[in-house]
Every structure is written in structure tokens, then in C-alpha cells.
Design an enzyme around this catalytic site. Structure first.
Site, short mmCIF file in Angstrom:
data_model
loop_
_atom_site.label_atom_id
_atom_site.label_comp_id
_atom_site.label_asym_id
_atom_site.label_seq_id
_atom_site.Cartn_x
_atom_site.Cartn_y
_atom_site.Cartn_z
CG HIS A 76 -2.08 0.92 1.10
ND1 HIS A 76 -3.37 0.50 1.30
CD2 HIS A 76 -2.17 2.23 0.78
CE1 HIS A 76 -4.20 1.52 1.12
NE2 HIS A 76 -3.48 2.59 0.81
CG LEU A 77 1.61 5.37 -2.73
CD1 LEU A 77 3.09 5.24 -3.08
CD2 LEU A 77 0.86 6.02 -3.89
CG HIS A 78 3.27 3.99 3.31
ND1 HIS A 78 3.32 2.74 2.74
CD2 HIS A 78 4.33 4.07 4.15
CE1 HIS A 78 4.36 2.08 3.22
NE2 HIS A 78 4.99 2.86 4.08
CD GLN A 79 5.15 12.06 -0.02
OE1 GLN A 79 5.68 11.86 -1.08
NE2 GLN A 79 4.41 13.13 0.22
#
Length: 188
Positions: free
Chosen positions: A142-145
Site C-alpha cells: 500500500h503506497l504511503h509517503q
């Protein structure tokens, strides 16, 4: 309790000084054991970034919700106020995000920087994404910055030698402080 002298100096065991004031600053961080014992991804059965938005803001450590993305505290922060910006949609890499998701991730990141500067008086930021497990992503699916506030005095020997990071505030307190300072959607 007597201990074998080292270089002619009598040493005391830890039982003799635990809880006794002295010149050492001891950091007790029992919450880190979940991370240490479970490894970098303790949530193997369920994506924590899919689950967080289904919880209350307080339970999910969410500080702001947008239309396509949301902001939450990192459960295993590098520094107090370490935020993550995630799309609601379960997508693993930045190139798979839609234009609307990318735009809102960027906008929420800017707002997070302004809020963190206002409430914590940080001196700078580390901002970035680890894409894929080989690149260091703890939750690779899951993309996360990451938005990590930094202070001129936040680094000392603990992270380098003892692999320990001092976090002076509880996650719930930090979340409440950031959420209270977060501007209304029209003000972004």
C-alpha cells in the site's frame, strides 16, 4: 550484591540501580517491542492502511481525511509527529496512483508540513516513499509517503549506537495536537 571487579573497579548489577536517580537518562519504550518482535511488518493478515480509514480518527491515528487520500501518524515513528499520507485505494506504487490521488497526496503533504511547523516548531523534514520491500517499505502493498519532522537537536548517539530513538510524546497526544491544528478543507 558483589560483582567481579573489572580493571580493579567494583561494578554493580542493574538490579541495584534500576529506579534509582543518577546521571543517566533512561528511555523506557515498551511500545517498540511490537515492532522489534514482529519485524517491520507486524500486520501480515491485513493491510493497516486499508483498515485505518474504517476506524475512528482516534483509533486509526488519523489526523486528516481527504477525498482520495488521508493522513495518519506512523505507528512506529522515527520522530514525534512522523506522518504518513496514503491513498484510500490499495495501490502499491506511485506510478499506479491516479492523477487525483497524486495531487491530493501532494496537497496533504504540503498542509502536513505547515501544520507540523506550526505545532512542533521543527527545523526541517524528511519526505519520501519506499517502493517495494527491497527498497525498505514496511508495508509494501500500500503506497504511503513519510513526512518526518526534524529538529537541529533531534539526532544523538541513541539511533546510531543503541538503535533506540527517544520519542517524548505519546501517539494519541501528538495526533490530537496535529488534528486540532489541521485547517478546514476549504482553507488548504
Amino acid at each position: 550484591m558483589e560483582h567481579e571487579p573489572v580493571d580493579g573497579v567494583e561494578l554493580e548489577g542493574s538490579a541495584e540501580f534500576a529506579g534509582v536517580p543518577d546521571a543517566f537518562q533512561r528511555l523506557w519504550t515498551p511500545h517498540r517491542m511490537v515492532y522489534i518482535e514482529g519485524g517491520p511488518q507486524p500486520h501480515v493478515d491485513e493491510c493497516p492502511f486499508d483498515r485505518a480509514p474504517t476506524l475512528s480518527d482516534e483509533e486509526g491515528l488519523i489526523v486528516a481525511r481527504g477525498e482520495h487520500a488521508y493522513v495518519l501518524l506512523n505507528l512506529f515513528p522515527y520522530n514525534s509527529g512522523h506522518l504518513l499520507v496514503c491513498p484510500y485505494r490499495h495501490v502499491s506504487t506511485y506510478d499506479l496512483a491516479t492523477d487525483a490521488e497524486v495531487a491530493e497526496i501532494a496537497s496533504l503533504t504540503q498542509t502536513a508540513m505547515r501544520v507540523l511547523t506550526a505545532v512542533s516548531h521543527c527545523d526541517g523534514f524528511n519526505i519520501g516513499m519506499n517502493q517495494g520491500r527491497v527498497a525498505g517499505a514496511g508495508v509494501a502493498g500500500h503506497l504511503h509517503q513519510h513526512i518526518v519532522p526534524r529538529w537541529a537537536s533531534d539526532a544523538n548517539f541513541f539511533p546510531i549506537i543503541a538503535r533506540t530513538k527517544a520519542l517524548p510524546q505519546l501517539l494519541g497526544d501528538v495526533r490530537a495536537m496535529i488534528q486540532a491544528a489541521w485547517p478546514a478543507p476549504a482553507a488548504r
